[in-house]
Scaffold this motif. Structure first.
Motif, short mmCIF file in Angstrom:
data_model
loop_
_atom_site.label_atom_id
_atom_site.label_comp_id
_atom_site.label_asym_id
_atom_site.label_seq_id
_atom_site.Cartn_x
_atom_site.Cartn_y
_atom_site.Cartn_z
N VAL A 52 38.98 29.70 47.57
CA VAL A 52 37.70 29.77 47.23
C VAL A 52 37.66 31.83 46.29
O VAL A 52 38.23 31.88 45.77
N ARG A 53 37.70 31.73 47.85
CA ARG A 53 37.16 33.54 47.67
C ARG A 53 38.48 34.46 47.39
O ARG A 53 38.21 35.22 46.27
N ASP A 54 39.70 33.60 47.51
CA ASP A 54 41.17 34.73 47.05
C ASP A 54 40.56 34.42 45.73
O ASP A 54 41.44 35.29 44.61
N LEU A 55 41.17 33.37 44.93
CA LEU A 55 40.75 32.61 43.72
C LEU A 55 39.84 33.26 42.68
O LEU A 55 40.25 34.38 41.68
N LYS A 56 38.50 33.51 43.41
CA LYS A 56 37.58 34.49 43.06
C LYS A 56 38.25 36.06 43.11
O LYS A 56 38.06 36.73 41.28
N ARG A 57 38.35 36.66 43.79
CA ARG A 57 38.73 37.43 43.61
C ARG A 57 40.19 38.22 42.56
O ARG A 57 40.17 39.43 41.16
N GLU A 58 41.02 37.90 42.79
CA GLU A 58 42.51 37.17 41.66
C GLU A 58 41.64 36.72 40.27
O GLU A 58 41.80 37.78 39.57
N ALA A 113 44.57 24.73 46.78
CA ALA A 113 44.64 25.84 46.01
C ALA A 113 45.15 25.78 45.17
O ALA A 113 44.84 26.59 43.86
N ARG A 114 46.37 25.62 44.29
CA ARG A 114 47.43 25.10 43.88
C ARG A 114 46.31 24.44 42.10
O ARG A 114 46.33 24.84 41.61
N LEU A 115 45.65 23.12 43.09
CA LEU A 115 44.83 22.37 41.87
C LEU A 115 43.46 23.10 41.80
O LEU A 115 43.17 23.26 40.56
N PHE A 116 42.87 24.23 42.37
CA PHE A 116 41.66 24.93 42.19
C PHE A 116 41.89 25.81 41.15
O PHE A 116 41.89 25.76 40.04
N ARG A 117 43.28 26.72 40.95
CA ARG A 117 43.96 27.13 40.11
C ARG A 117 44.35 27.01 38.92
O ARG A 117 43.39 27.30 37.64
N ALA A 118 44.94 25.88 38.84
CA ALA A 118 45.19 25.09 37.92
C ALA A 118 44.23 24.55 36.92
O ALA A 118 43.86 24.97 35.82
N ARG A 119 42.68 24.46 37.57
CA ARG A 119 41.61 24.28 36.56
C ARG A 119 40.45 24.98 36.47
O ARG A 119 39.42 24.64 36.01
N GLU A 173 40.46 39.41 35.65
CA GLU A 173 39.37 39.76 33.80
C GLU A 173 38.94 40.78 33.81
O GLU A 173 39.17 41.81 32.81
N ARG A 174 39.25 41.87 34.96
CA ARG A 174 39.42 43.66 34.16
C ARG A 174 39.94 44.19 33.78
O ARG A 174 39.74 44.52 32.30
N GLU A 175 41.55 44.10 33.40
CA GLU A 175 42.24 43.95 33.51
C GLU A 175 42.26 43.74 31.77
O GLU A 175 42.29 43.98 31.05
N ALA A 176 41.66 42.17 31.47
CA ALA A 176 41.84 41.51 30.00
C ALA A 176 41.06 42.33 29.88
O ALA A 176 41.49 43.32 28.57
N ARG A 177 39.35 42.84 30.08
CA ARG A 177 38.38 43.96 29.12
C ARG A 177 39.08 45.09 29.00
O ARG A 177 38.62 45.53 27.82
N ALA A 178 40.21 45.42 29.73
CA ALA A 178 40.28 46.90 29.58
C ALA A 178 41.04 47.19 28.65
O ALA A 178 41.46 48.39 27.80
N ARG A 179 42.38 46.15 28.56
CA ARG A 179 42.61 46.19 26.69
C ARG A 179 42.20 44.70 25.86
O ARG A 179 43.23 44.03 25.51
N GLU A 180 41.47 45.13 25.82
CA GLU A 180 40.90 44.48 24.67
C GLU A 180 41.37 44.64 23.14
O GLU A 180 41.94 45.75 22.47
N THR A 181 41.95 43.67 22.38
CA THR A 181 42.88 43.81 20.77
C THR A 181 41.54 43.21 19.94
O THR A 181 40.39 43.15 19.32
N GLU A 182 42.58 43.47 18.36
CA GLU A 182 42.11 43.22 17.40
C GLU A 182 41.22 41.79 17.24
O GLU A 182 39.62 41.93 16.59
N ILE A 183 41.71 40.81 17.79
CA ILE A 183 41.45 39.23 17.69
C ILE A 183 40.65 39.26 18.73
O ILE A 183 39.21 37.85 18.27
N ILE A 184 40.44 39.85 19.79
CA ILE A 184 39.42 39.82 20.26
C ILE A 184 38.10 39.92 19.48
O ILE A 184 36.73 39.40 19.99
#
Ligand SMILES: [Zn+2]
Length: 223
Positions: free
Chosen positions: A134-140, A104-110, A145-156
């Motif tokens: 894989v499913r847990d990683l995908k959910r995470e 799991a750690r390997l998959f997350r790192a890549r 991703e949702r959190e990131a989209r909710a706070r787009e900044t100028e550079i984005i």
């Protein structure tokens, strides 16, 4: 002992082989940019360490309709390439759980580069456990991703306007990828810091530096 972490096998010896005492953990397909590769993972517990080793079986046998390699067979180890130890950590708990944790750690790192897909064969790690990881990683990733989209900044917004197709990396609410201008690799953006960086091109900076970088690359392209 501190953890040894080398998910990209940067410290692997050329022509390394899988240690004899390492046991077959599982084999699966990795999706890398636009192709699938077979990867085989092995686990070894010594007195001082739990180790996860991986090797590449080359282009996916399944997708190229070749006869799939019996990765469970010890004789197949000699056919693997790019063998290296991805992790060595102090031994802890039951072996199967320890092995799964390292996978799991390997998959997350890549994440963002290699994505684990079809399960090929199970040893210490069985199909259901692999799929859960894989499913847990995908959910995470979807959550961040949702959190990131909710706070787009100028550079984005700037990266968008410059045609660099920024997208959340899924590894953190602040962490994005975009295309490095004129290249086939990603650059990284830290949204709230309004900064970008590309390790390959050795460039980093803020919003204005990103504009300059893109202009420079456009000029280089015209030459
Ligand atoms: Zn670059």
């Amino acid at each position: 002992m501190s953890d040894f972490c080398d998910p990209w096998h940067k410290h692997a010896e050329k022509g390394a082989t899988v240690p004899d005492a390492a046991r077959f953990a599982c084999a699966y397909e990795l999706f890398i940019s636009f192709e699938w590769f077979d990867e085989v993972a092995f686990f070894r517990r010594t007195e001082t360490a739990d180790e996860l080793w991986t090797g590449s079986g080359g282009c996916s046998a399944h997708r190229s309709r070749k006869h799939p390699a019996p990765y469970t067979d010890v004789s197949q180890r000699a056919t693997l390439t790019g063998i290296g130890c991805a992790y060595a950590v102090p031994p802890r708990g039951e072996e199967a759980a320890a092995c799964l944790g390292l996978v799991a750690r390997l998959f997350r790192a890549r994440v963002g580069f290699y994505w684990p897909e079809r399960f090929i064969a199970g040893g210490i790690v069985e199909k259901a456990a692999y799929q859960r990881v894989v499913r847990d990683l995908k959910r995470e990733l979807e959550r961040s991703e949702r959190e990131a989209r909710a706070r787009e900044t100028e550079i984005i917004r700037t990266a968008q306007e410059l045609g660099l197709h920024p997208r959340p990396s899924g590894t953190g609410p602040d962490s994005w990828y975009a295309n490095c201008p004129g290249k086939n690799h990603p650059l990284y953006i830290t949204a709230t810091a309004e900064s970008f960086g590309c390790g390959w091109c050795k460039r980093k900076g803020g919003v204005e530096d990103l504009r300059t970088f893109v202009e420079e690359r456009a000029k280089e392209g015209q030459r």
